[in-house]
Scaffold this motif. Structure first.
Motif, PDB file in Angstrom:
ATOM      1  N   VAL A  28       0.825  -1.201   0.000  1.00 39.73           N
ATOM      2  CA  VAL A  28       0.000   0.000   0.000  1.00 39.73           C
ATOM      3  C   VAL A  28       0.866   1.260   0.000  1.00 39.73           C
ATOM      4  CG1 VAL A  28      -0.266   0.160   2.525  1.00 39.73           C
ATOM      5  CG2 VAL A  28      -2.059   1.060   0.992  1.00 39.73           C
ATOM      6  N   SER A  29       0.480   2.219  -0.836  1.00 43.72           N
ATOM      7  CA  SER A  29       1.170   3.501  -0.947  1.00 43.72           C
ATOM      8  C   SER A  29       0.333   4.578  -0.266  1.00 43.72           C
ATOM      9  CB  SER A  29       1.365   3.873  -2.428  1.00 43.72           C
ATOM     10  OG  SER A  29       2.022   2.850  -3.136  1.00 43.72           O
ATOM     11  N   PRO A  30       0.954   5.697   0.098  1.00 36.75           N
ATOM     12  CA  PRO A  30       0.173   6.816   0.649  1.00 36.75           C
ATOM     13  C   PRO A  30      -0.930   7.236  -0.320  1.00 36.75           C
ATOM     14  CG  PRO A  30       2.518   7.197   0.966  1.00 36.75           C
ATOM     15  CD  PRO A  30       2.403   5.984   0.093  1.00 36.75           C
ATOM     16  N   GLY A  31      -2.102   7.472   0.221  1.00 36.05           N
ATOM     17  CA  GLY A  31      -3.226   7.914  -0.596  1.00 36.05           C
ATOM     18  C   GLY A  31      -3.959   6.807  -1.317  1.00 36.05           C
ATOM     19  N   LYS A  32      -3.560   5.540  -1.078  1.00 32.01           N
ATOM     20  CA  LYS A  32      -4.213   4.417  -1.740  1.00 32.01           C
ATOM     21  C   LYS A  32      -4.643   3.371  -0.721  1.00 32.01           C
ATOM     22  CE  LYS A  32      -1.768   4.939  -6.139  1.00 32.01           C
ATOM     23  NZ  LYS A  32      -0.982   4.250  -7.198  1.00 32.01           N
ATOM     24  N   VAL A  33      -5.399   2.373  -1.211  1.00 31.17           N
ATOM     25  CA  VAL A  33      -5.843   1.269  -0.358  1.00 31.17           C
ATOM     26  C   VAL A  33      -5.585  -0.042  -1.095  1.00 31.17           C
ATOM     27  CG1 VAL A  33      -7.641   2.679   0.727  1.00 31.17           C
ATOM     28  CG2 VAL A  33      -8.219   1.218  -1.235  1.00 31.17           C
ATOM     29  N   LEU A  62       3.125  -5.682 -21.766  1.00 31.71           N
ATOM     30  CA  LEU A  62       3.077  -7.083 -21.340  1.00 31.71           C
ATOM     31  C   LEU A  62       4.330  -7.459 -20.561  1.00 31.71           C
ATOM     32  CD1 LEU A  62       1.707  -8.558 -24.686  1.00 31.71           C
ATOM     33  CD2 LEU A  62       0.408  -8.030 -22.623  1.00 31.71           C
ATOM     34  N   PRO A  63       4.203  -8.395 -19.587  1.00 33.64           N
ATOM     35  CA  PRO A  63       2.958  -9.041 -19.137  1.00 33.64           C
ATOM     36  C   PRO A  63       2.083  -8.079 -18.341  1.00 33.64           C
ATOM     37  CG  PRO A  63       4.772  -9.704 -17.735  1.00 33.64           C
ATOM     38  CD  PRO A  63       5.371  -8.875 -18.827  1.00 33.64           C
ATOM     39  N   CYS A  64       0.799  -8.395 -18.283  1.00 32.46           N
ATOM     40  CA  CYS A  64      -0.133  -7.543 -17.546  1.00 32.46           C
ATOM     41  C   CYS A  64      -1.279  -8.393 -17.006  1.00 32.46           C
ATOM     42  CB  CYS A  64      -0.673  -6.431 -18.435  1.00 32.46           C
ATOM     43  SG  CYS A  64      -1.816  -6.999 -19.706  1.00 32.46           S
ATOM     44  N   VAL A  65      -2.091  -7.780 -16.165  1.00 37.00           N
ATOM     45  CA  VAL A  65      -3.276  -8.418 -15.601  1.00 37.00           C
ATOM     46  C   VAL A  65      -4.495  -7.631 -16.068  1.00 37.00           C
ATOM     47  CG1 VAL A  65      -4.508  -9.053 -13.493  1.00 37.00           C
ATOM     48  CG2 VAL A  65      -2.016  -9.262 -13.593  1.00 37.00           C
ATOM     49  N   LEU A  66      -5.417  -8.294 -16.752  1.00 37.97           N
ATOM     50  CA  LEU A  66      -6.634  -7.644 -17.227  1.00 37.97           C
ATOM     51  C   LEU A  66      -7.659  -7.539 -16.096  1.00 37.97           C
ATOM     52  CD1 LEU A  66      -7.017  -9.404 -20.714  1.00 37.97           C
ATOM     53  CD2 LEU A  66      -5.954  -7.201 -20.211  1.00 37.97           C
ATOM     54  N   GLY A  67      -8.834  -7.039 -16.439  1.00 35.49           N
ATOM     55  CA  GLY A  67      -9.926  -6.937 -15.461  1.00 35.49           C
ATOM     56  C   GLY A  67     -10.193  -5.496 -15.079  1.00 35.49           C
ATOM     57  N   GLY A  68     -11.376  -4.979 -15.474  1.00 33.40           N
ATOM     58  CA  GLY A  68     -11.652  -3.567 -15.292  1.00 33.40           C
ATOM     59  C   GLY A  68     -12.716  -3.215 -14.273  1.00 33.40           C
ATOM     60  N   GLU A  69     -13.173  -4.185 -13.458  1.00 32.95           N
ATOM     61  CA  GLU A  69     -14.159  -3.875 -12.415  1.00 32.95           C
ATOM     62  C   GLU A  69     -14.160  -5.007 -11.396  1.00 32.95           C
ATOM     63  OE1 GLU A  69     -18.023  -3.601 -14.231  1.00 32.95           O
ATOM     64  OE2 GLU A  69     -17.866  -5.561 -15.176  1.00 32.95           O
ATOM     65  N   PHE A  70     -14.522  -4.665 -10.160  1.00 33.48           N
ATOM     66  CA  PHE A  70     -14.471  -5.684  -9.113  1.00 33.48           C
ATOM     67  C   PHE A  70     -15.304  -5.261  -7.908  1.00 33.48           C
ATOM     68  CE2 PHE A  70     -11.070  -2.696  -8.106  1.00 33.48           C
ATOM     69  CZ  PHE A  70     -11.258  -2.476  -6.746  1.00 33.48           C
ATOM     70  N   ALA A  71     -15.494  -6.224  -7.012  1.00 36.67           N
ATOM     71  CA  ALA A  71     -16.051  -5.954  -5.687  1.00 36.67           C
ATOM     72  C   ALA A  71     -15.212  -6.714  -4.678  1.00 36.67           C
ATOM     73  CB  ALA A  71     -17.512  -6.391  -5.602  1.00 36.67           C
ATOM     74  N   GLY A  72     -15.068  -6.147  -3.490  1.00 38.74           N
ATOM     75  CA  GLY A  72     -14.250  -6.806  -2.476  1.00 38.74           C
ATOM     76  C   GLY A  72     -14.245  -6.044  -1.170  1.00 38.74           C
ATOM     77  N   LYS A  73     -13.186  -6.259  -0.385  1.00 34.92           N
ATOM     78  CA  LYS A  73     -13.096  -5.673   0.957  1.00 34.92           C
ATOM     79  C   LYS A  73     -11.727  -5.018   1.137  1.00 34.92           C
ATOM     80  CE  LYS A  73     -12.496  -8.489   4.386  1.00 34.92           C
ATOM     81  NZ  LYS A  73     -12.743  -9.534   5.414  1.00 34.92           N
ATOM     82  N   ILE A  74     -11.722  -3.836   1.711  1.00 38.02           N
ATOM     83  CA  ILE A  74     -10.463  -3.138   1.972  1.00 38.02           C
ATOM     84  C   ILE A  74      -9.715  -3.827   3.111  1.00 38.02           C
ATOM     85  CG2 ILE A  74      -9.430  -0.982   2.800  1.00 38.02           C
ATOM     86  CD1 ILE A  74     -11.607   0.525   1.320  1.00 38.02           C
ATOM     87  N   VAL A  75      -8.449  -4.150   2.859  1.00 35.36           N
ATOM     88  CA  VAL A  75      -7.637  -4.838   3.873  1.00 35.36           C
ATOM     89  C   VAL A  75      -6.455  -4.005   4.341  1.00 35.36           C
ATOM     90  CG1 VAL A  75      -8.321  -7.166   3.179  1.00 35.36           C
ATOM     91  CG2 VAL A  75      -6.379  -6.073   2.038  1.00 35.36           C
ATOM     92  N   GLU A  76      -6.110  -2.959   3.609  1.00 38.10           N
ATOM     93  CA  GLU A  76      -5.049  -2.040   4.040  1.00 38.10           C
ATOM     94  C   GLU A  76      -5.400  -0.635   3.582  1.00 38.10           C
ATOM     95  OE1 GLU A  76      -0.824  -3.107   3.710  1.00 38.10           O
ATOM     96  OE2 GLU A  76      -1.500  -4.989   2.786  1.00 38.10           O
ATOM     97  N   VAL A  77      -5.030   0.342   4.390  1.00 36.52           N
ATOM     98  CA  VAL A  77      -5.298   1.746   4.076  1.00 36.52           C
ATOM     99  C   VAL A  77      -3.993   2.522   4.170  1.00 36.52           C
ATOM    100  CG1 VAL A  77      -6.504   3.841   4.794  1.00 36.52           C
ATOM    101  CG2 VAL A  77      -7.681   1.637   4.880  1.00 36.52           C
ATOM    102  N   GLY A  78      -3.647   3.252   3.115  1.00 34.91           N
ATOM    103  CA  GLY A  78      -2.424   4.025   3.095  1.00 34.91           C
ATOM    104  C   GLY A  78      -2.545   5.329   3.863  1.00 34.91           C
ATOM    105  N   ASP A  79      -1.420   5.912   4.175  1.00 36.94           N
ATOM    106  CA  ASP A  79      -1.407   7.195   4.878  1.00 36.94           C
ATOM    107  C   ASP A  79      -2.179   8.252   4.087  1.00 36.94           C
ATOM    108  OD1 ASP A  79       0.183   6.096   6.822  1.00 36.94           O
ATOM    109  OD2 ASP A  79       2.070   6.876   6.002  1.00 36.94           O
TER     110      ASP A  79
END
Length: 307
Positions: A28-33, A62-79
């Motif tokens: 996790v980076s500052p300002g991100k989750v 490439l290489p890369c990971v596709l996928g443009g939408e999701f649902a889930g749970k926040i497990v870490e919160v950045g500064d």
């Protein structure tokens, strides 16, 4: 745990180009989750990117990971993040893809809270389909109560949300779908459902204020003839539509709007917008899932459900 499983794409092509393998888990980076992904929606853009159909318009590193939408749970919160907390259930629309993985790092402005009564599999399908439908109908199409709208491809992921959204807005909804999906599309709010394999039935439709085209191809020729004198056609797939009918045809792309997405999610959770559960696939079946979307003809959307 410093690694996670992801669907990693190494080259363009429909076969053997995506591998399920461990990669480094994001820090996790500052300002991100960091979000632990429960489900990731699959869209036509995903198989088109995999196959290389759009490699000149949307080149991938490439290489890369596709996928443009999701649902889930926040497990870490950045500064510095104050709008979300660890444990919050969220729906996300990442700018740079990456949802076909167990976790993702993302900025809060690409997230909304998931309504309590909304399953993650359904939630994961809403950003692209919901916002594409809304953009085409209202932001670009300027659909008003009392108008007539024809939705081409009404049983698909976007169409199955566009029909009830247009119906709820007070429009008369005419839809095209296969015969097997006729009753399904009717249940979503369509007044009339035309079999897209019957050109005579489509040609009989007149005085349409707005055509929302989600299919493109040869069917566009017949769709122009359904329009009222001041009617317009907007398409999410026919890039050159404006060249055919200047001033009457417009290609559009989804507009990301957190407030609209949140409203759609809440209304589906409350049962105010009908919505069918998506088809679920495991991450290990990502290629099969992409091929399923590519083949078309299925109701609604498909998701990758993480374990």
């Amino acid at each position: 745990m410093n690694q996670q499983f992801a669907a990693v794409m190494y080259s363009y092509g429909p076969k053997d180009t995506i591998k399920i393998e461990p990669i480094n888990r994001p820090q996790v980076s500052p300002g991100k989750v960091i979000v632990q992904i429960s489900a990731a929606g699959i869209n036509p853009l995903d198989w088109k990117l995999r196959d290389g159909v759009l490699k000149y318009l949307f080149p991938l590193t490439l290489p890369c990971v596709l996928g443009g939408e999701f649902a889930g749970k926040i497990v870490e919160v950045g500064d510095g993040v104050t709008t979300f907390n660890i444990g919050d259930r969220v729906i996300g629309k990442p700018i740079n893809r990456g949802a076909f993985a167990e976790t993702i790092e993302i900025t809060p402005d690409q997230l909304i809270l998931t309504p309590d009564d909304l399953d993650d599999s359904i939630a994961a399908t809403l950003p692209v389909a919901g916002l594409t439908a809304w953009t085409g109908l209202f932001d670009i199409g300027e659909l008003k109560s009392g108008q007539r709208v024809l939705i081409q491809g009404a049983a698909g992921g976007v169409g199955s949300l566009a029909v009830p959204l247009a119906h709820r807005a007070g429009a008369t909804v005419i839809a095209t779908a296969s015969q097997k999906n006729r009753d399904y599309v009717k249940s979503l709010g369509a007044t009339e459902v035309i079999n897209y394999n019957d050109p005579d039935a489509l040609s009989a439709i007149k005085d349409v204020d707005l055509v929302l085209d989600l299919v493109g191809g040869k069917s566009l020729a017949a769709l122009w003839n359904t329009l009222a004198p001041n009617g317009r056609m907007v398409s999410s797939v026919a890039v050159d539509i404006a060249e055919n009918q200047p001033g009457r045809g417009l290609f559009f792309q989804m507009k990301y709007d957190r407030a609209v997405l949140s409203t759609i999610a809440k209304d589906i959770a409350k049962g105010e917008i009908p919505f069918s559960p998506p088809r679920e696939f495991d991450l290990t079946d990502i290629s099969l899932a992409l091929d399923s979307v590519k083949s078309g003809g299925s109701r609604g959307k498909a998701v990758i459900r993480m374990k």
